[in-house]
Each structure stands twice: as structure tokens, then as C-alpha cells.
Enzyme design. Sequence first.
Site, PDB file in Angstrom:
ATOM      1  CG  HIS A 103     -52.633  59.726 -53.267  1.00 36.84           C
ATOM      2  ND1 HIS A 103     -52.565  59.021 -54.335  1.00 36.84           N
ATOM      3  CD2 HIS A 103     -51.357  60.526 -53.293  1.00 36.84           C
ATOM      4  CE1 HIS A 103     -51.276  59.104 -54.806  1.00 36.84           C
ATOM      5  NE2 HIS A 103     -50.477  60.010 -54.523  1.00 36.84           N
ATOM      6  CB  THR A 135     -63.617  64.866 -58.681  1.00 34.06           C
ATOM      7  OG1 THR A 135     -61.947  64.685 -58.780  1.00 34.06           O
ATOM      8  CG2 THR A 135     -64.056  65.582 -57.370  1.00 34.06           C
ATOM      9  CG  ASP A 136     -65.355  62.411 -64.612  1.00 30.73           C
ATOM     10  OD1 ASP A 136     -64.559  61.432 -64.831  1.00 30.73           O
ATOM     11  OD2 ASP A 136     -66.137  62.717 -65.631  1.00 30.73           O
ATOM     12  CD  GLU A 148     -59.562  67.062 -64.790  1.00 39.46           C
ATOM     13  OE1 GLU A 148     -60.793  66.587 -64.542  1.00 39.46           O
ATOM     14  OE2 GLU A 148     -59.754  68.197 -65.633  1.00 39.46           O
ATOM     15  CD  GLU A 180     -52.245  54.558 -47.072  1.00 40.00           C
ATOM     16  OE1 GLU A 180     -53.205  53.538 -46.828  1.00 40.00           O
ATOM     17  OE2 GLU A 180     -51.443  54.860 -47.661  1.00 40.00           O
TER      18      GLU A 180
END
Length: 536
Positions: A103, A135-136, A148, A180
Site C-alpha cells: 500500500h 486479511t478479510d 478493515e 515499493e
Amino acid sequence: MKLAGMASNRGRNLLNVADRAPGGAEFAVILTNDADAPVLDAAAERGIPTEVVERGGDSRRDHERRVVETLSGYEFDLVCLDGYMRVLSEVFLDETPTTLNVHPSLLPSFPGMDAWGDALEYGTKLVGCTVHVVTDAVAEDGSVVEDEVDGGPVITQEPVPVYEGDDREDLQDRVLYEGEFRAYPRAVKWFAEDRVTVDHETGQVSVAGDTGGPFPERRLLSNDYAADLRYGENPHQDAAVYADSTTEEASVVGADQLNEGARALSYNNYNDADGALNLVKEFDRPAAAVIKHTNPAGCATAETLADAYADALSTDAKSAFGGIVALNRECDAATAVQIIDSFKEVVVAPGYTDDALATLSEKENLRVLDVGENYDVEERLTEKKLVGGRLVQERDTQSLTREDLEVVTKREPTDEQVESMLFAWRTIKHVKSNAIVFASGTETVGVGAGQVSRVDAVDIAAMKAESDAEGKSAAGAVMASDAFFPFPDAVEKGIEAGIEAVIQPGGSKNDDAVVEAADEHDVAMVMTGQRAFRHD
């Protein structure tokens, strides 16, 4: 380690990882959800299999089932996302190995789709990127839980500065290339080396070996711009100096230039003055050194600073012309009068008497630097920038005593010779290798620096002692060598010049022949067991 990559557009991070193969990792497949994505051709050019699972009218979870089914034909150990424009649910994440994403911000700051724009709008001066575990972030009804997204455990981050005048594109490119492109391969390498442990319950990540210390897994350096320089080593090179404001040790970068109106230091002045200062830090007695092109033209210690300077200068007054003078005591008037007797570029000292400063200020272009009184060695590392990397090492703080010397010849050195040997050893640490130093008492007699042949270095030291030294010679001097003698020839050259004692590391397979040559001429020799190379 085998990777599965997923991207919706160019996939530049995936291609960078593919090209670097960190830790030996390689892609088993790259998948995209857009048949026109440029990453497909770029991956094919690299021989990486590709798959397309286009976006359709099905639900998020149904789409992921198609992705999982497509990937089931490949074996992989880690999934790497790069601009994959889909938030993933448990349908994908539960069926695949650990999934990483990068990110473009230092999470938790600026999550979401426009991290660059958000950072600019907020006015932050530091951004960067975060490689994290995916993650979910999908609710039971298929909607995205915004809080989230990008909330998984952090593997690594890379800071990137924001500059005045940056726009969104400037910042996006800098974060990609400076952030990155460093962080993502690092994270993949750690996984490929099986060094990463992710605790999903606590959100904590540990990397085996990432324990700090003098040589940590990552070195983050931040120096502040201090000044533009007239030019670099040569007039066609631009240059600047940056400062570390946390340094408390006496330093030419943090020094006060006392004579207003004199021109500022050049790139070479800084480099040479740093070398000169580091040399005189070696000694407790009053010491002076004159440096040219980072090599000592002369160095000495004495009962007074003025005597030390006179002894250092007389080693090679010709080469000292235009040199850098460093002192380890407050500069007094008697020393200052000698310094201005010939052309010097810079004087470095831990202070100046009023009379000394007035005398030195008579020379319009002599830069007078007050570096402060803390001559204790506190910075423990030195480094050299290379193209594509950086060498970092412990500073050479070895300080030998009489007890560290092993006498290997029939003749024992006298107390006076031992004192000269220890002085020469401290000096030779600051001479470019291959290096030879002739010394008498606690002053240099001849310096042979930077030669590809140790014999040539002896010849130069002998020539300097014979031709350029004033009031001293190699007769009865000691000879220091920064590394072992591979053959007796260099020792024999020194003996021909008049030296009567030798200090050297030892460790050559021909040590016996070298010692035998010394014994044949009744010359004392000691070995230190330590080398003193200096290549910068």
C-alpha cells in the site's frame, strides 16, 4: 519459493520482484482480472505463465471461486498482490497461502484508494509504503468493511520524503521507485528464507534476525542538507554536504568556520579535513598532522603543539603545500605562526587562542575550523556508498600497546623503537593501502601511500625520507607496514634505506623467510596479528 502474482494493470511491483528474484523466489503464475492489462505481455516476455479471470456479473465471492479454481493448477507458496483492484474475502484467503499487498503509505496513515492525494492534502512531509498481510475485509453480505481494508499485519515499511511542489504524480512515482521497489522484494526475500512469523491473533510479525544491533536488516538514514558545495571532486561534478545533527564527536561537518569572509569548504576540503582530524584523534599527547588527498604528508606528537607541527611539516614540506592541518590541542600563537609560513587550505583544531586566530586570519583563503573539544571516538561505523548498495563496517579503533606486540626476531626492539612502532602503527591506519610509514621517535620520516606494490610503497617512503624530509632520515628509523610482507624484498628495501626495526601484522605463508631476512641484518621485528588496511 514459488509465487502467484495478481494485478489489474501494469503490475510493476510484480515485474520488479520477478527481475530481482529475491531469495530465489520466482513466479509460478501471474493472474489478472483484465484481459487488456499490460502486465500480461510483460510477464510473457519473462516466460511467466499468465491467467485471466475477468470481472463478470457474478458476486465478489463467486468471482474469487473462479480465481481459486484457475490458480489450483499451479503450485505456489505466497501470493503477491499489486494493484489488484478487488478487495478479497475469506473465499480466496482461506484457500491460498499467505497473501501480501503493498500500500502506498505508511499505514495506518492514509489507507484507501488515493493515498498520494490524501498525503498531499494533509500536508505531511513523509510518506512511504507498507507491505502487509491481506486479511478479510468483506462483510457477510458481500460489502466491504472500509475500516478493515489494508488492516493486516505489517511485514515491512519504507519511508519516502515529500518535497515542496510535489504533485500527485511526482509522489506516486517516488513512492513506487524509492519505496515499493525496495520494500516488496525485501518482504518476499524474508518469506523465501522462511524467516517470517505472522501472528494473526495479535497482528504481530517477527522476522528472524531482525534484531537491530550495528548491522540491522534495514538501515534507515536521515541526514539534513547543510550546504551546496562549489563542486565535487572535479569542477564538472555538482555536490552538497549533509549533516547528522546527532553527532557529538568532533566533526568537520559540524565545525564553526571562524574567519568570516574566507570561502567555504570544498568537497575535497571536507574529505581531507575529516581524514586529518581522525588521525590526530589517535593521540593523547599534543599532535599535528598535515594531509594531502586524504594521506598524511606528515604526522607527529611532541611535548608542545608547536613542536608537533614543526616535526609533522618537516616530514615532507613540499607535499604539505596546499594541505590540511589538524591539531588535537587548542591552537596557540606559536603554532599559528608556523602554519601561515606556507600555503595551507584548512586548519582544524578544538579551539584557538585570540592571538592564534588573529594570526591565521591574516591568510585570506585559509579556512579556520573549530571542531569542538570532544575528540573521543563515538561514531562506531563507517560506510561507503556503492552503485546499487552501501558498504558498512566497524570503525578501525584498534589501539595497540606494548603487550600486543610479538617479537619474532633474535633482536629485541628497544623501548624507544617500541614507542616509534606504536606511533607508526596508529599513523598507518590513516594512510591509503598499500602503505608504508617510516618513523623516528614520534614523528614520521617518510610515507609511502596507495601503491599496488608493497615494494613500491617502501621505495616511496625511502625516497621521501631521503629527498624531502628536513633534518631527519631513515637511518635508525622504524618501518610500519599495514599488511604482511608476502616476500622478504620489501623488508630488504627498508633495511637498505636504513631502518632498524619493523612492525607488521604477520600472517604470510612466507613469514619465516621475512623474519630470516630481518635476522640476517640484525633488525628487530614485531608482529601485531592485526591488519590496518585503508582503501578510502
